[in-house]
Design an enzyme around this catalytic site. Structure first.
Site, PDB file in Angstrom:
ATOM      1  N   SER A   6      -0.347  -7.652  -0.312  1.00  0.00           N
ATOM      2  CA  SER A   6      -1.704  -7.271   0.054  1.00  0.00           C
ATOM      3  C   SER A   6      -2.086  -7.882   1.398  1.00  0.00           C
ATOM      4  O   SER A   6      -1.459  -7.579   2.412  1.00  0.00           O
ATOM      5  CB  SER A   6      -2.669  -7.661  -1.071  1.00  0.00           C
ATOM      6  OG  SER A   6      -3.911  -7.041  -0.903  1.00  0.00           O
ATOM      7  N   ASP A  54      -3.097   1.665  -7.731  1.00  0.00           N
ATOM      8  CA  ASP A  54      -3.793   0.525  -7.130  1.00  0.00           C
ATOM      9  C   ASP A  54      -5.239   0.900  -6.814  1.00  0.00           C
ATOM     10  O   ASP A  54      -5.490   1.729  -5.937  1.00  0.00           O
ATOM     11  CB  ASP A  54      -3.066   0.095  -5.853  1.00  0.00           C
ATOM     12  CG  ASP A  54      -3.581  -1.206  -5.273  1.00  0.00           C
ATOM     13  OD1 ASP A  54      -4.763  -1.545  -5.484  1.00  0.00           O
ATOM     14  OD2 ASP A  54      -2.797  -1.884  -4.594  1.00  0.00           O
ATOM     15  N   HIS A 102      -2.883  -3.156  -8.565  1.00  0.00           N
ATOM     16  CA  HIS A 102      -2.803  -4.094  -7.443  1.00  0.00           C
ATOM     17  C   HIS A 102      -2.112  -5.362  -7.936  1.00  0.00           C
ATOM     18  O   HIS A 102      -2.730  -6.400  -8.146  1.00  0.00           O
ATOM     19  CB  HIS A 102      -4.216  -4.390  -6.909  1.00  0.00           C
ATOM     20  CG  HIS A 102      -4.214  -5.068  -5.579  1.00  0.00           C
ATOM     21  ND1 HIS A 102      -3.832  -4.419  -4.426  1.00  0.00           N
ATOM     22  CD2 HIS A 102      -4.544  -6.322  -5.207  1.00  0.00           C
ATOM     23  CE1 HIS A 102      -3.940  -5.247  -3.408  1.00  0.00           C
ATOM     24  NE2 HIS A 102      -4.367  -6.417  -3.863  1.00  0.00           N
TER      25      HIS A 102
END
Length: 196
Positions: A119, A140, A174
């Site tokens: 990320s 995500d 995520h």
């Protein structure tokens, strides 16, 4: 915008099981630490590779109502046209460069060091011939798959497209998954084979 000149604790390190002849430097995402990623790499490690998972300094993050949390740089917004914390991004790059230089001083050649991240911790490189593995979950909700695809396409215009591998993982949000970590291990083993 704050930059990231605040101090952070020493990195979480998974030492090589034998003499380290290669290293992976992996940056965590916003609000996280390097500990979880060090644990993940311990589960897939190659015996000749040292895994270094630094911790971002704690700073206020504009996107999160200026709440202080581990962050490599300030995040103002998530849209593709959002303002960026250029000074903070440059400082984060300098911090990574310092980690690479330290490993070179420790005897690991720079071509035997892989940079990676999750990320916010994702790494962009200027070497046009560097191989890149980019992974993204198709579910995500924080960083939509479209952003990952756009990033991959943008990288292909800046670097050698043949060196860009973009993988998606079904039902992954995520986070990370076993399949992704297996792909990461294969990528690391391919590009950092043992040397004697």
């Amino acid at each position: 915008m704050c930059g990231n000149n605040m101090s952070a604790p020493l990195p979480a390190i998974v030492p090589a099981a034998k003499k380290a002849t290669a290293a992976v430097i992996f940056l965590h995402g916003l609000g996280d630490t390097g500990h979880g990623w060090a644990e993940a790499f311990a589960g897939i490690r190659s015996p000749h590779v040292k895994y270094i998972c630094p911790h971002a300094p704690v700073m206020p993050v504009t996107l999160n109502m200026n709440m202080a949390m581990p962050s490599w740089f300030d995040i103002i917004g998530l849209s593709p046209d959002a303002q960026e914390d250029e000074a903070g991004i440059k400082q984060a790059a300098e911090n990574v460069k310092s980690l690479v230089e330290q490993e070179v001083r420790n005897g690991i050649p720079s071509h035997r060091i892989i940079l990676g991240g999750f990320s916010q911790g994702s790494i962009n490189c200027v070497n046009k011939d560097i191989p890149i593995l980019q992974c993204h979950g198709d579910c995500d909700p924080l960083v939509p798959l479209m952003f990952g695809s756009l990033t991959s396409e943008r990288l292909k215009t800046m670097l050698n497209p043949a060196n860009i591998t973009f993988k998606t993982y079904s039902s992954m949000m995520h986070s990370s998954c076993i399949e992704e970590m297996t792909d990461a291990k294969q990528f690391i083993d391919k590009h950092l084979p043992p040397v004697d």
